[in-house]
Design an enzyme around this catalytic site. Structure first.
Site, short mmCIF file in Angstrom:
data_model
loop_
_atom_site.label_atom_id
_atom_site.label_comp_id
_atom_site.label_asym_id
_atom_site.label_seq_id
_atom_site.Cartn_x
_atom_site.Cartn_y
_atom_site.Cartn_z
N GLU A 36 5.17 -2.95 26.29
CA GLU A 36 4.49 -3.29 25.04
C GLU A 36 3.18 -2.53 24.90
O GLU A 36 2.85 -2.04 23.82
CB GLU A 36 4.24 -4.81 25.01
CG GLU A 36 3.70 -5.29 23.68
CD GLU A 36 3.38 -6.78 23.68
OE1 GLU A 36 3.75 -7.48 24.64
OE2 GLU A 36 2.75 -7.22 22.71
N ARG A 94 -11.27 21.95 0.65
CA ARG A 94 -12.40 21.42 -0.11
C ARG A 94 -13.60 22.35 0.06
O ARG A 94 -13.99 22.67 1.20
CB ARG A 94 -12.74 20.01 0.41
CG ARG A 94 -13.98 19.39 -0.16
CD ARG A 94 -13.81 18.99 -1.60
NE ARG A 94 -14.99 18.33 -2.11
CZ ARG A 94 -15.26 18.20 -3.40
NH1 ARG A 94 -14.41 18.67 -4.30
NH2 ARG A 94 -16.34 17.58 -3.79
N GLN A 135 -20.53 22.70 10.70
CA GLN A 135 -20.25 22.25 12.07
C GLN A 135 -19.99 20.73 12.13
O GLN A 135 -19.15 20.28 12.91
CB GLN A 135 -21.45 22.60 12.94
CG GLN A 135 -21.13 22.60 14.41
CD GLN A 135 -22.34 22.99 15.23
OE1 GLN A 135 -23.41 22.38 15.14
NE2 GLN A 135 -22.20 24.03 16.03
#
Ligand SMILES: Cc1cc2nc3c(=O)[nH]c(=O)nc-3n(C[C@H](O)[C@H](O)[C@H](O)COP(=O)(O)OP(=O)(O)OC[C@H]3O[C@@H](n4cnc5c(N)ncnc54)[C@H](O)[C@@H]3O)c2cc1C
Length: 392
Positions: A245, A271, A282
């Site tokens: 799990e 963009r 940076q």
């Protein structure tokens, strides 16, 4: 040491990614808004074989080895935008199916596994109670002897898949001699048994396409044939599956991390602000570099667990570390993706905010990360409140 996937694993990965992109998650925004379960996508997963990946072929599964199962689950998380659907699949596999694989009798396997693989039965794990979360041994659901079988009384909460589940793996107190770890038993309870009440759906922040609810056992008669393991071995049944799990459940998160990384790289390159792509700043490019580092760390830890399980070895330490690193890595990566997307990261339409909401559950389910850190400290020799393995 060989870090390469085999040709077969690479082929499977490509097939799963193509399937998940083409067939799954197209209505995720609607399902997320409504908090509804994408049942048609669930069926598609079943038809593709997802629900039987780790199950032997004789029970209707694909019989993939543990490492290959991880690769496939990672690919599912990468290709499918609906993290809630993927979480529902993982709860089905690692909350229910795994218990049958590890502890089911031949009769139990034959009775449940084929339908669980076919997706006609949906599995869930009902452990948590209102007063017993991390402290699982404090659970109060009782299984009293009644003729040949038992009667269950108690309430389980926060159960993923609960409202739609047909088979619950649950833990109840059978009492008896020995310490608290010997007083619990694991049962397979089906939703059509008398006294099983799916009380109500819980509305949550993320993973909203995985239904979550409260399940009450109101004097539910459970035949002794539905015991998983012997009476009193419930805690051992639970602990034997936690490695699975805590790691396999999180393989798909690694895929989601890669998807978010790629989305962020696209945004960084496309963009433009101040006459340049934002990736040339940076502050943005380092954010993305950190996403890549987190992804590779997460994947390395994950595959190590997959490899150990394939070799039939214990992996508790590695699975616990994987759970922490992957769940926290995904949260940080989703936060980074939101930041790189500016206002678009905050808008519902773009889906990035949904990724962040979905990610925030990971540090809580399958045992909170605070408890995991306590267990980890204990595993490396620190004596603490969880010594004796009593946390979950
Ligand atoms: C999305 C989601 C899906 C879930 N699905 C299921 C499911 O399918 N089945 C199921 O049974 N349960 C499920 N759960 C419940 C989950 O297992 C529990 O939320 C979890 O075990 C913690 O229990 P709790 O919420 O009661 O928190 P608590 O145990 O009350 O913990 C509250 C806080 O105290 C801290 N804390 C508690 N004990 C310790 C300790 N010893 N050391 C340090 N810190 C500690 C915790 O880290 C946490 O920050 C789900 C939860 C979520 C969020």
């Amino acid at each position: 040491m060989d870090f390469d996937l085999t040709a077969g694993q690479r082929r499977l990965r490509d097939e799963v990614v193509a399937f998940a992109r083409e067939e799954l998650g197209h209505d995720v925004a609607d399902h997320d808004r409504d908090g509804s379960f994408p049942r048609q996508d669930w069926r598609r997963c079943a038809e593709f074989g997802v629900l039987g990946w780790p199950v032997p072929e004789e029970y209707g599964g694909r019989g993939l080895d543990p490492l290959t199962t991880m690769v496939a689950l990672e690919a599912l998380g990468y290709g499918c935008r609906d993290n809630g659907l993927v979480f529902a699949v993982n709860n089905h596999l690692w909350g229910c199916v795994i218990h049958l694989l590890l502890h089911g009798t031949p009769e139990q396997k034959a009775a449940y596994l084929p339908a669980l693989c076919a997706g006609t039965l949906i599995g869930a794990q009902a452990l948590t109670e209102p007063e017993a979360g991390s402290d699982l041994l404090g659970l109060t659901t009782a299984a009293q002897r009644d003729g040949d079988g038992y009667r269950l009384h108690g309430t389980k909460c926060f159960i993923s898949n609960g409202p739609v589940a047909d088979v619950f793996v649950t833990l109840a107190r059978t009492g008896g001699a020995g310490g608290p770890q010997n007083q619990l038993s694991a049962f397979l309870v089906t939703a059509d048994m008398p006294g099983v009440v799916k009380k109500h759906e819980l509305s949550k922040m993320g993973l909203r396409t995985t239904p979550m609810g409260i399940v009450e056992f109101d004097g539910t008669p459970v035949p002794a044939a539905n015991l998983l393991g012997r009476e009193g071995a419930g805690y051992a049944v639970f602990t034997s599956s936690i490695e699975w799990e805590r790691s396999f459940m999180f393989a798909s998160h690694v895929g989601a991390m890669e998807r978010l990384l790629e989305t962020s790289v696209r945004q960084a390159n496309s963009r433009r602000q101040f006459g340049r792509s934002i990736g040339s700043f940076q502050a943005v490019s380092h954010q993305i570099a950190d996403m890549k580092i987190r992804l590779e760390l997460a994947r390395t830890l994950l595959y190590r667990v997959g490899w150990l399980k394939r070799e039939g070895r214990l992996a508790l330490l590695e699975a616990t570390m994987a759970k922490i690193v992957i769940s926290e890595g995904l949260v940080q990566t989703a936060m980074g993706a939101a930041e790189v997307h500016g206002a678009r990261g905050y808008l519902t339409d773009e889906g990035i905010e949904r990724e962040l909401r979905d990610a925030l559950g990971g540090p809580v389910y399958a045992g909170t990360n605070a408890v995991q850190r306590g267990i980890l400290a204990e595993l490396v020799g620190v004596r603490n409140a969880l010594s004796g393995g009593e946390g979950r």
